[in-house]
Design a protein around this motif. Sequence first.
Motif, PDB file in Angstrom:
ATOM      1  N   PRO A   1       9.328  25.081  18.405  1.00 15.90           N
ATOM      2  CA  PRO A   1      10.338  25.666  19.288  1.00 15.90           C
ATOM      3  C   PRO A   1      11.542  26.231  18.548  1.00 15.90           C
ATOM      4  O   PRO A   1      12.261  27.060  19.088  1.00 15.90           O
ATOM      5  CB  PRO A   1      10.758  24.492  20.179  1.00 15.90           C
ATOM      6  CG  PRO A   1      10.382  23.267  19.413  1.00 15.90           C
ATOM      7  CD  PRO A   1       9.208  23.647  18.566  1.00 15.90           C
ATOM      8  N   GLU A   2      11.757  25.792  17.328  1.00 16.88           N
ATOM      9  CA  GLU A   2      12.845  26.327  16.510  1.00 16.88           C
ATOM     10  C   GLU A   2      12.320  26.505  15.099  1.00 16.88           C
ATOM     11  O   GLU A   2      11.274  25.947  14.745  1.00 16.88           O
ATOM     12  CB  GLU A   2      14.050  25.399  16.528  1.00 16.88           C
ATOM     13  CG  GLU A   2      13.763  23.997  16.039  1.00 16.88           C
ATOM     14  CD  GLU A   2      14.954  23.078  16.230  1.00 16.88           C
ATOM     15  OE1 GLU A   2      15.358  22.455  15.243  1.00 16.88           O
ATOM     16  OE2 GLU A   2      15.461  23.002  17.351  1.00 16.88           O
ATOM     17  N   PRO A   3      12.994  27.290  14.268  1.00 16.69           N
ATOM     18  CA  PRO A   3      12.502  27.496  12.910  1.00 16.69           C
ATOM     19  C   PRO A   3      12.251  26.180  12.188  1.00 16.69           C
ATOM     20  O   PRO A   3      13.035  25.240  12.303  1.00 16.69           O
ATOM     21  CB  PRO A   3      13.636  28.283  12.241  1.00 16.69           C
ATOM     22  CG  PRO A   3      14.299  29.006  13.361  1.00 16.69           C
ATOM     23  CD  PRO A   3      14.224  28.057  14.533  1.00 16.69           C
ATOM     24  N   ALA A   4      11.136  26.136  11.485  1.00 19.50           N
ATOM     25  CA  ALA A   4      10.718  24.921  10.800  1.00 19.50           C
ATOM     26  C   ALA A   4      10.411  25.219   9.340  1.00 19.50           C
ATOM     27  O   ALA A   4      10.272  26.379   8.947  1.00 19.50           O
ATOM     28  CB  ALA A   4       9.484  24.332  11.485  1.00 19.50           C
ATOM     29  N   GLY A   5      10.289  24.154   8.551  1.00 26.01           N
ATOM     30  CA  GLY A   5       9.912  24.274   7.159  1.00 26.01           C
ATOM     31  C   GLY A   5       8.543  23.662   6.930  1.00 26.01           C
ATOM     32  O   GLY A   5       8.077  22.829   7.712  1.00 26.01           O
ATOM     33  N   TYR A   6       7.907  24.078   5.848  1.00 27.32           N
ATOM     34  CA  TYR A   6       6.584  23.581   5.503  1.00 27.32           C
ATOM     35  C   TYR A   6       6.570  23.317   4.002  1.00 27.32           C
ATOM     36  O   TYR A   6       6.866  24.218   3.208  1.00 27.32           O
ATOM     37  CB  TYR A   6       5.538  24.619   5.903  1.00 27.32           C
ATOM     38  CG  TYR A   6       4.099  24.199   5.755  1.00 27.32           C
ATOM     39  CD1 TYR A   6       3.652  22.959   6.179  1.00 27.32           C
ATOM     40  CD2 TYR A   6       3.170  25.075   5.214  1.00 27.32           C
ATOM     41  CE1 TYR A   6       2.324  22.589   6.056  1.00 27.32           C
ATOM     42  CE2 TYR A   6       1.831  24.719   5.095  1.00 27.32           C
ATOM     43  CZ  TYR A   6       1.414  23.476   5.511  1.00 27.32           C
ATOM     44  OH  TYR A   6       0.103  23.109   5.391  1.00 27.32           O
ATOM     45  N   SER A   7       6.269  22.098   3.603  1.00 29.18           N
ATOM     46  CA  SER A   7       6.258  21.706   2.204  1.00 29.18           C
ATOM     47  C   SER A   7       4.828  21.373   1.786  1.00 29.18           C
ATOM     48  O   SER A   7       4.166  20.573   2.441  1.00 29.18           O
ATOM     49  CB  SER A   7       7.173  20.484   2.002  1.00 29.18           C
ATOM     50  OG  SER A   7       7.125  20.049   0.674  1.00 29.18           O
ATOM     51  N   VAL A   8       4.383  22.003   0.701  1.00 28.36           N
ATOM     52  CA  VAL A   8       2.983  21.863   0.289  1.00 28.36           C
ATOM     53  C   VAL A   8       2.884  21.566  -1.204  1.00 28.36           C
ATOM     54  O   VAL A   8       3.834  21.741  -1.952  1.00 28.36           O
ATOM     55  CB  VAL A   8       2.191  23.151   0.598  1.00 28.36           C
ATOM     56  CG1 VAL A   8       2.199  23.444   2.079  1.00 28.36           C
ATOM     57  CG2 VAL A   8       2.726  24.334  -0.194  1.00 28.36           C
ATOM     58  N   LEU A   9       1.699  21.152  -1.601  1.00 31.52           N
ATOM     59  CA  LEU A   9       1.351  21.087  -3.016  1.00 31.52           C
ATOM     60  C   LEU A   9       0.604  22.373  -3.358  1.00 31.52           C
ATOM     61  O   LEU A   9       0.310  23.187  -2.486  1.00 31.52           O
ATOM     62  CB  LEU A   9       0.483  19.862  -3.306  1.00 31.52           C
ATOM     63  CG  LEU A   9       1.204  18.521  -3.294  1.00 31.52           C
ATOM     64  CD1 LEU A   9       0.213  17.387  -3.529  1.00 31.52           C
ATOM     65  CD2 LEU A   9       2.297  18.478  -4.338  1.00 31.52           C
ATOM     66  N   GLY A  10       0.255  22.553  -4.596  1.00 33.79           N
ATOM     67  CA  GLY A  10      -0.382  23.793  -5.029  1.00 33.79           C
ATOM     68  C   GLY A  10      -1.881  23.831  -4.882  1.00 33.79           C
ATOM     69  O   GLY A  10      -2.561  24.506  -5.644  1.00 33.79           O
ATOM     70  N   MET A  11      -2.421  23.136  -3.923  1.00 31.41           N
ATOM     71  CA  MET A  11      -3.865  23.040  -3.766  1.00 31.41           C
ATOM     72  C   MET A  11      -4.463  24.130  -2.875  1.00 31.41           C
ATOM     73  O   MET A  11      -5.654  24.159  -2.650  1.00 31.41           O
ATOM     74  CB  MET A  11      -4.248  21.680  -3.176  1.00 31.41           C
ATOM     75  CG  MET A  11      -3.694  20.511  -3.931  1.00 31.41           C
ATOM     76  SD  MET A  11      -4.338  20.504  -5.605  1.00 31.41           S
ATOM     77  CE  MET A  11      -3.514  19.085  -6.254  1.00 31.41           C
TER      78      MET A  11
ATOM     79  N   THR B   1       7.142  24.453  -2.268  1.00 26.99           N
ATOM     80  CA  THR B   1       6.032  23.860  -2.994  1.00 26.99           C
ATOM     81  C   THR B   1       6.562  22.726  -3.858  1.00 26.99           C
ATOM     82  O   THR B   1       7.622  22.842  -4.460  1.00 26.99           O
ATOM     83  CB  THR B   1       5.289  24.909  -3.847  1.00 26.99           C
ATOM     84  OG1 THR B   1       4.197  24.271  -4.503  1.00 26.99           O
ATOM     85  CG2 THR B   1       6.181  25.596  -4.843  1.00 26.99           C
ATOM     86  N   ARG B   2       5.841  21.650  -3.888  1.00 24.37           N
ATOM     87  CA  ARG B   2       6.208  20.511  -4.715  1.00 24.37           C
ATOM     88  C   ARG B   2       5.380  20.549  -5.998  1.00 24.37           C
ATOM     89  O   ARG B   2       4.674  19.621  -6.351  1.00 24.37           O
ATOM     90  CB  ARG B   2       5.993  19.207  -3.933  1.00 24.37           C
ATOM     91  CG  ARG B   2       6.814  19.192  -2.651  1.00 24.37           C
ATOM     92  CD  ARG B   2       6.711  17.904  -1.855  1.00 24.37           C
ATOM     93  NE  ARG B   2       5.437  17.260  -1.742  1.00 24.37           N
ATOM     94  CZ  ARG B   2       4.494  17.571  -0.847  1.00 24.37           C
ATOM     95  NH1 ARG B   2       4.669  18.564   0.026  1.00 24.37           N
ATOM     96  NH2 ARG B   2       3.373  16.882  -0.802  1.00 24.37           N
ATOM     97  N   THR B   3       5.472  21.679  -6.679  1.00 26.94           N
ATOM     98  CA  THR B   3       4.743  21.901  -7.923  1.00 26.94           C
ATOM     99  C   THR B   3       5.681  22.585  -8.918  1.00 26.94           C
ATOM    100  O   THR B   3       6.760  23.040  -8.550  1.00 26.94           O
ATOM    101  CB  THR B   3       3.526  22.818  -7.703  1.00 26.94           C
ATOM    102  OG1 THR B   3       3.975  24.071  -7.160  1.00 26.94           O
ATOM    103  CG2 THR B   3       2.519  22.201  -6.755  1.00 26.94           C
ATOM    104  N   VAL B   4       5.237  22.693 -10.146  1.00 25.52           N
ATOM    105  CA  VAL B   4       6.022  23.376 -11.172  1.00 25.52           C
ATOM    106  C   VAL B   4       6.027  24.879 -10.914  1.00 25.52           C
ATOM    107  O   VAL B   4       7.048  25.541 -11.002  1.00 25.52           O
ATOM    108  CB  VAL B   4       5.465  23.068 -12.574  1.00 25.52           C
ATOM    109  CG1 VAL B   4       6.162  23.900 -13.621  1.00 25.52           C
ATOM    110  CG2 VAL B   4       5.599  21.589 -12.881  1.00 25.52           C
ATOM    111  N   GLY B   5       4.890  25.441 -10.582  1.00 23.98           N
ATOM    112  CA  GLY B   5       4.778  26.885 -10.372  1.00 23.98           C
ATOM    113  C   GLY B   5       4.642  27.249  -8.909  1.00 23.98           C
ATOM    114  O   GLY B   5       4.519  26.395  -8.047  1.00 23.98           O
ATOM    115  N   TYR B   6       4.660  28.549  -8.666  1.00 22.24           N
ATOM    116  CA  TYR B   6       4.511  29.042  -7.293  1.00 22.24           C
ATOM    117  C   TYR B   6       3.536  30.223  -7.242  1.00 22.24           C
ATOM    118  O   TYR B   6       3.570  31.024  -6.314  1.00 22.24           O
ATOM    119  CB  TYR B   6       5.870  29.430  -6.697  1.00 22.24           C
ATOM    120  CG  TYR B   6       6.652  30.425  -7.535  1.00 22.24           C
ATOM    121  CD1 TYR B   6       6.493  31.794  -7.368  1.00 22.24           C
ATOM    122  CD2 TYR B   6       7.536  29.986  -8.500  1.00 22.24           C
ATOM    123  CE1 TYR B   6       7.195  32.703  -8.127  1.00 22.24           C
ATOM    124  CE2 TYR B   6       8.250  30.877  -9.271  1.00 22.24           C
ATOM    125  CZ  TYR B   6       8.076  32.238  -9.078  1.00 22.24           C
ATOM    126  OH  TYR B   6       8.772  33.128  -9.847  1.00 22.24           O
TER     127      TYR B   6
END
Length: 92
Positions: free
Chosen positions: A43-53, A74-79
């Motif tokens: 219903p409102e803007p949200a965030g999404y946190s992922v790993l690099g898989m 991303t919870r990784t070194v690279g993107y």
Amino acid sequence: MLILADQVREDEREYFAEFSKEYDLDIRLNEDMTDIAGLAPFPEPAGYSVLGMHHYGPGEMALLASKNIKYLSTRTVGYDHMDLDAAAKYGI
């Protein structure tokens, strides 16, 4: 703000709990990958946190945007698994 965190490892849980309190966030933890296609739009803007898989290309960015996800981390070194041009195109 709501943040959905996928592929959360056991050693990350305490940090998410700390950040949730410190920044007044509603952080929902998931050990697996969320089927974003099956989510109702937030219903409102949200965030999404992922790993690099997983790769987030134009199709995935369009899908995230359709669910009102405005922030992707991303919870990784690279993107390099994220298409930044597609993210910008969809306002992420």
